[in-house]
Scaffold this active site. Structure first.
Site, short mmCIF file in Angstrom:
data_model
loop_
_atom_site.label_atom_id
_atom_site.label_comp_id
_atom_site.label_asym_id
_atom_site.label_seq_id
_atom_site.Cartn_x
_atom_site.Cartn_y
_atom_site.Cartn_z
N ASN A 245 -2.74 -9.92 -24.74
CA ASN A 245 -1.93 -8.77 -24.92
C ASN A 245 -2.35 -7.57 -26.07
OD1 ASN A 245 -0.70 -9.21 -27.11
ND2 ASN A 245 0.84 -8.97 -26.33
N HIS B 186 -1.33 -5.35 -32.08
CA HIS B 186 -0.56 -6.30 -32.50
C HIS B 186 0.46 -4.25 -32.78
CE1 HIS B 186 3.13 -6.86 -35.69
NE2 HIS B 186 2.94 -6.74 -36.19
N ARG C 7 -3.04 -1.71 -23.97
CA ARG C 7 -2.51 -3.22 -23.20
C ARG C 7 -1.88 -2.67 -21.54
NH1 ARG C 7 2.62 -4.67 -26.78
NH2 ARG C 7 1.11 -5.63 -27.70
N GLU D 80 4.17 -5.71 -43.42
CA GLU D 80 2.66 -5.99 -42.94
C GLU D 80 1.78 -5.31 -43.63
OE1 GLU D 80 4.99 -6.76 -38.18
OE2 GLU D 80 3.93 -5.35 -38.68
N LYS E 28 -6.08 -8.22 -31.88
CA LYS E 28 -5.96 -9.78 -31.87
C LYS E 28 -7.67 -10.61 -31.23
CE LYS E 28 -1.61 -9.18 -31.18
NZ LYS E 28 0.09 -10.15 -30.05
N TYR F 40 4.03 -13.47 -37.75
CA TYR F 40 5.15 -13.98 -36.92
C TYR F 40 6.68 -14.72 -37.19
CZ TYR F 40 1.43 -11.73 -33.44
OH TYR F 40 0.81 -10.81 -32.36
N1 LIG Z 1 8.60 -14.29 -23.30
C1 LIG Z 1 7.25 -14.42 -24.20
N2 LIG Z 1 6.87 -14.92 -23.57
C2 LIG Z 1 5.66 -15.13 -24.75
N3 LIG Z 1 4.97 -14.64 -25.12
C3 LIG Z 1 5.36 -13.88 -25.64
C4 LIG Z 1 7.09 -13.97 -25.38
N4 LIG Z 1 7.61 -12.90 -26.34
C5 LIG Z 1 6.44 -12.15 -26.86
N5 LIG Z 1 5.57 -13.24 -26.96
C6 LIG Z 1 3.81 -12.88 -27.34
O1 LIG Z 1 4.53 -12.70 -29.05
C7 LIG Z 1 4.23 -11.36 -29.62
C8 LIG Z 1 5.30 -10.24 -30.15
O2 LIG Z 1 5.92 -10.53 -29.25
P1 LIG Z 1 7.48 -9.20 -29.53
O3 LIG Z 1 8.12 -9.50 -29.00
O4 LIG Z 1 7.14 -9.03 -31.18
O5 LIG Z 1 5.94 -8.16 -29.33
P2 LIG Z 1 5.14 -7.22 -30.34
O6 LIG Z 1 5.47 -6.44 -30.42
O7 LIG Z 1 5.29 -5.91 -28.21
O8 LIG Z 1 3.77 -7.50 -30.21
P3 LIG Z 1 2.79 -7.97 -31.24
O9 LIG Z 1 4.33 -8.18 -32.11
O10 LIG Z 1 2.02 -8.76 -31.09
O11 LIG Z 1 2.76 -6.35 -31.85
C9 LIG Z 1 3.64 -10.67 -28.31
O12 LIG Z 1 2.70 -9.92 -28.14
C10 LIG Z 1 2.96 -11.58 -27.36
O13 LIG Z 1 2.22 -12.28 -27.66
MG LIG Z 2 6.14 -7.39 -32.29
#
Ligand SMILES: Nc1ncnc2c1ncn2[C@@H]1O[C@H](COP(=O)(O)OP(=O)(O)OP(=O)(O)O)[C@@H](O)[C@H]1O
Ligand SMILES: [Mg+2]
Length: 155
Positions: A112, A115, A102, A126, A9, A49
């Protein structure tokens, strides 16, 4: 053999952590099959997303992933999707275990760094979103017999 998508990112790229992050996957034995650097359009960010559309953090997430260039990385290996997710660690860096990307390199919420695809279906969709099929390179590695072994038979 599985294929998975990683995005470094904008925070990871701005901090100069692309080499560190890609290096961890290379050292693990995963095979690099695609590399690309790009400015992310809003349309691509929203598509990527889409599963989070409507959630309170969605607008901030789209703003963040479009805030600067990202590096897209395609990886291949046995059980690559789950292996990469384990190496990435929990979503929130303050909760991610030391030893994960992370957990070692991030400290706060949306920052973080990375992805990674979370399932076979999302990895396929994706990869198709971020790479043209001809930009995923199919090649052998002479060292693979020292890295990729068959699972031992269970008695
Ligand atoms: N409760 C939350 N509050 C704020 N940001 C969040 C929250 N949950 C997720 N995110 C953000 O949205 C992104 C996508 O969420 P997801 O649940 O898919 O997490 P992830 O799979 O660990 O991360 P990514 O999809 O980015 O790999 C996260 O990387 C984070 O930046
Ligand atoms: Mg995710």
């Amino acid at each position: 053999m599985e294929r998975t998508l990683v995005l470094i990112k904008p925070d990871g790229l701005q901090r100069g952590l692309v080499g560190e992050i890609v290096g961890r996957f290379e050292r693990k034995g995963l095979k690099l099959i695609g590399l690309r650097m790009l400015d992310v359009s809003r349309a691509l960010a929203e598509r990527h997303y889409q599963v989070h559309a409507g959630k309170h953090f969605y607008p901030g997430l789209v703003d963040f992933i479009t805030a600067g260039p990202v590096a897209a990385v395609a990886l291949e290996g046995p059980d690559a999707i789950a292996t990469v997710r384990r190496m990435v660690g929990s979503t929130m860096p303050n909760e991610a275990e030391p030893g994960t990307i992370r957990g070692d390199l991030g400290i706060s919420g949306l920052r973080n760094l990375i992805h990674a695809s979370d399932a076979v279906e999302t990895a396929a969709s994706e990869l198709a979103m971020w790479f043209e099929a001809e930009d995923l390179v199919d090649y052998g590695r002479a060292i693979d017999s020292w890295i990729v072994a068959e699972e031992p038979a269970r008695s």
